[in-house]
Design an enzyme around this catalytic site. Structure first.
Site, PDB file in Angstrom:
ATOM      1  N   PRO A 138       0.851  -1.236   0.134  1.00  0.00           N
ATOM      2  CA  PRO A 138       0.083   0.238   0.186  1.00  0.00           C
ATOM      3  C   PRO A 138       0.913   1.430   0.101  1.00  0.00           C
ATOM      4  CG  PRO A 138      -0.821  -1.627   1.688  1.00  0.00           C
ATOM      5  CD  PRO A 138       0.369  -2.215   1.134  1.00  0.00           C
ATOM      6  N   ASN A 139       0.238   2.001  -0.785  1.00  0.00           N
ATOM      7  CA  ASN A 139       0.871   3.562  -0.706  1.00  0.00           C
ATOM      8  C   ASN A 139       2.287   3.672  -1.505  1.00  0.00           C
ATOM      9  OD1 ASN A 139      -1.413   4.825   0.665  1.00  0.00           O
ATOM     10  ND2 ASN A 139      -0.555   3.800   2.502  1.00  0.00           N
TER      11      ASN A 139
ATOM     12  N   ARG B 130       5.195  12.320  -2.834  1.00  0.00           N
ATOM     13  CA  ARG B 130       5.012  12.800  -1.484  1.00  0.00           C
ATOM     14  C   ARG B 130       6.209  12.316  -0.762  1.00  0.00           C
ATOM     15  NH1 ARG B 130       1.271  14.901  -3.336  1.00  0.00           N
ATOM     16  NH2 ARG B 130      -0.879  14.825  -2.984  1.00  0.00           N
TER      17      ARG B 130
ATOM     18  N   TYR C 141      11.511   9.219   1.464  1.00  0.00           N
ATOM     19  CA  TYR C 141      11.293   8.009   0.503  1.00  0.00           C
ATOM     20  C   TYR C 141      12.066   8.334  -0.673  1.00  0.00           C
ATOM     21  CZ  TYR C 141       7.830   5.937   3.581  1.00  0.00           C
ATOM     22  OH  TYR C 141       7.200   5.404   4.737  1.00  0.00           O
TER      23      TYR C 141
ATOM     24  N   ASN D  23       8.227  -5.553  -0.670  1.00  0.00           N
ATOM     25  CA  ASN D  23       8.056  -4.297   0.085  1.00  0.00           C
ATOM     26  C   ASN D  23       6.877  -4.229   0.596  1.00  0.00           C
ATOM     27  OD1 ASN D  23       7.882  -1.803   1.545  1.00  0.00           O
ATOM     28  ND2 ASN D  23       8.963  -0.608   0.184  1.00  0.00           N
TER      29      ASN D  23
ATOM     30  N   ALA E 198       3.166  -0.491   4.738  1.00  0.00           N
ATOM     31  CA  ALA E 198       2.552  -0.579   6.199  1.00  0.00           C
ATOM     32  C   ALA E 198       2.263  -2.305   6.494  1.00  0.00           C
ATOM     33  CB  ALA E 198       1.490   0.274   6.470  1.00  0.00           C
TER      34      ALA E 198
ATOM     35  N   HIS F 211       3.856  -4.447   9.042  1.00  0.00           N
ATOM     36  CA  HIS F 211       3.669  -4.299  10.594  1.00  0.00           C
ATOM     37  C   HIS F 211       2.510  -5.109  11.280  1.00  0.00           C
ATOM     38  CE1 HIS F 211       7.198  -1.526   9.599  1.00  0.00           C
ATOM     39  NE2 HIS F 211       6.296  -0.940   8.989  1.00  0.00           N
TER      40      HIS F 211
ATOM     41  N   ASP G 195       1.845 -15.837   6.233  1.00  0.00           N
ATOM     42  CA  ASP G 195       1.237 -17.025   6.115  1.00  0.00           C
ATOM     43  C   ASP G 195       1.717 -17.413   4.399  1.00  0.00           C
ATOM     44  OD1 ASP G 195       0.602 -17.501   8.909  1.00  0.00           O
ATOM     45  OD2 ASP G 195      -1.713 -17.151   8.251  1.00  0.00           O
TER      46      ASP G 195
ATOM     47  N   GLU H 126      13.136  -9.024   1.630  1.00  0.00           N
ATOM     48  CA  GLU H 126      12.057  -7.907   2.435  1.00  0.00           C
ATOM     49  C   GLU H 126      13.007  -6.640   2.367  1.00  0.00           C
ATOM     50  OE1 GLU H 126      11.145  -8.645   6.494  1.00  0.00           O
ATOM     51  OE2 GLU H 126      10.284  -6.383   6.594  1.00  0.00           O
TER      52      GLU H 126
ATOM     53  N   HIS I 227      12.766  -2.347   2.646  1.00  0.00           N
ATOM     54  CA  HIS I 227      12.191  -1.315   3.050  1.00  0.00           C
ATOM     55  C   HIS I 227      13.106   0.052   2.571  1.00  0.00           C
ATOM     56  CE1 HIS I 227       9.237  -3.247   5.292  1.00  0.00           C
ATOM     57  NE2 HIS I 227      10.291  -3.955   5.761  1.00  0.00           N
ATOM     58  N   ILE I 228      12.379   0.846   1.927  1.00  0.00           N
ATOM     59  CA  ILE I 228      13.330   2.330   1.457  1.00  0.00           C
ATOM     60  C   ILE I 228      13.755   2.960   2.560  1.00  0.00           C
ATOM     61  CG2 ILE I 228      12.914   4.195   0.044  1.00  0.00           C
ATOM     62  CD1 ILE I 228      10.615   2.857  -1.302  1.00  0.00           C
ATOM     63  N   SER I 229      13.088   3.207   3.606  1.00  0.00           N
ATOM     64  CA  SER I 229      13.626   3.997   4.738  1.00  0.00           C
ATOM     65  C   SER I 229      14.288   3.015   5.775  1.00  0.00           C
ATOM     66  CB  SER I 229      12.379   4.786   5.324  1.00  0.00           C
ATOM     67  OG  SER I 229      11.340   3.796   5.954  1.00  0.00           O
TER      68      SER I 229
ATOM     69  N   ARG J  63      12.872   4.964  12.868  1.00  0.00           N
ATOM     70  CA  ARG J  63      11.454   5.781  12.628  1.00  0.00           C
ATOM     71  C   ARG J  63      10.664   5.276  13.846  1.00  0.00           C
ATOM     72  NH1 ARG J  63       9.200   5.250   6.887  1.00  0.00           N
ATOM     73  NH2 ARG J  63       7.801   6.920   7.713  1.00  0.00           N
TER      74      ARG J  63
ATOM     75  N   ARG K  34       7.300   0.450  13.615  1.00  0.00           N
ATOM     76  CA  ARG K  34       7.879   0.071  12.502  1.00  0.00           C
ATOM     77  C   ARG K  34       8.971  -0.987  12.541  1.00  0.00           C
ATOM     78  NH1 ARG K  34       5.407   3.451   8.559  1.00  0.00           N
ATOM     79  NH2 ARG K  34       5.125   5.578   9.447  1.00  0.00           N
TER      80      ARG K  34
HETATM   81  O1  CA2 Z   1      10.532   2.232   4.262  1.00  0.00           O
HETATM   82  C1  CA2 Z   1       9.687   1.591   3.556  1.00  0.00           C
HETATM   83  O2  CA2 Z   1      10.001   1.067   2.423  1.00  0.00           O
HETATM   84  C2  CA2 Z   1       8.201   1.404   4.248  1.00  0.00           C
HETATM   85  O3  CA2 Z   1       7.956   0.001   3.628  1.00  0.00           O
HETATM   86  C3  CA2 Z   1       7.438   2.198   3.367  1.00  0.00           C
HETATM   87  C4  CA2 Z   1       6.108   1.963   4.047  1.00  0.00           C
HETATM   88  C5  CA2 Z   1       5.955   2.282   5.532  1.00  0.00           C
HETATM   89  O4  CA2 Z   1       4.577   2.108   6.262  1.00  0.00           O
HETATM   90  C6  CA2 Z   1       6.964   0.964   6.105  1.00  0.00           C
HETATM   91  O5  CA2 Z   1       6.898   1.286   7.632  1.00  0.00           O
HETATM   92  C7  CA2 Z   1       8.291   1.283   5.592  1.00  0.00           C
HETATM   93  C8  CA2 Z   1       4.913   3.249   3.564  1.00  0.00           C
HETATM   94  C9  CA2 Z   1       4.839   3.241   1.837  1.00  0.00           C
HETATM   95  C10 CA2 Z   1       4.449   4.475   1.762  1.00  0.00           C
HETATM   96  O6  CA2 Z   1       4.962   5.072   0.783  1.00  0.00           O
HETATM   97  C11 CA2 Z   1       4.782   6.361   0.323  1.00  0.00           C
HETATM   98  C12 CA2 Z   1       5.602   7.016  -0.535  1.00  0.00           C
HETATM   99  C13 CA2 Z   1       5.524   8.382  -0.763  1.00  0.00           C
HETATM  100  C14 CA2 Z   1       4.665   9.055  -0.201  1.00  0.00           C
HETATM  101  C15 CA2 Z   1       3.828   8.641   0.674  1.00  0.00           C
HETATM  102  C16 CA2 Z   1       3.827   7.136   1.034  1.00  0.00           C
END
Ligand code: CA2
Length: 148
Positions: free
Chosen positions: A11-12, A19, A24, A75, A78, A81, A88, A99, A101-103, A108, A112
């Site tokens: 998601p997202n 954003r 990110y 990836n 969210a 978590h 499963d 796995e 994660h960009i960040s 954080r 997370r």
């Molecule tokens: O760091 C990551 O890749 C995450 O998987 C990104 C998730 C976050 O919930 C994880 O804790 C860490 C969020 C993805 C949302 O990505 C966005 C990118 C740009 C603007 C808004 C959201």
């Protein structure tokens, strides 16, 4: 032997580059896909790249990967978590799972730091920006070479 790798995004992640660039970065998901395709082609891998905001679609893609794929790079966003269902599904997939994660999720909010997916992942990359996807693909290529 299959050289097919599923690269799955939760998601997202479709908002990447649009954003929160301070967290990110500036690259879009299309940029990430292009970089993955370049690395995969050079490493002799085929990739299927997907993003979904729906948990069930990610689970369906993991099920699809069971039939043909030699690995998964995921990836889960969210859902990392929260999703026992994705854990499963990954537990029913035998080849390597990485796995990404960009960040740096450890730098954080405390929530997370916990990942259901890490209970299954063979490796975890966090905080390497979008390059983390490329590094995971390179690792998969190395493992597949070792397998013959
Ligand atoms: O760091 C990551 O890749 C995450 O998987 C990104 C998730 C976050 O919930 C994880 O804790 C860490 C969020 C993805 C949302 O990505 C966005 C990118 C740009 C603007 C808004 C959201």
């Amino acid at each position: 032997m299959s050289r097919l790798v599923y690269v799955l995004n939760g998601p997202n992640l479709n908002l990447l580059g649009k954003r929160q660039p301070q967290i990110y970065g500036h690259e879009t998901l299309a940029d990430v896909e292009a970089a993955c395709r370049e690395v995969a082609a050079a490493a002799g891998l085929e990739i299927r790249f997907h993003q979904s905001n729906a948990e069930f679609q990610i689970i369906d893609l993991i099920h699809e990967a069971r039939e043909t794929a030699a690995g998964i790079v995921i990836n889960p966003g969210a859902l990392t978590h929260t999703s026992v269902a994705i854990l499963d599904a990954l537990n029913a997939f035998e080849p390597p799972v990485f796995e990404v994660h960009i960040s740096n999720v450890h730098k954080r909010e405390a929530f997370r730091r916990h990942s259901y997916v890490s209970l299954r992942a063979d490796g975890v990359i966090a905080g390497f920006g979008t390059q983390g996807y490329e590094l995971a693909l390179l690792r998969l290529a190395r493992l597949l070479e070792a397998d013959g």
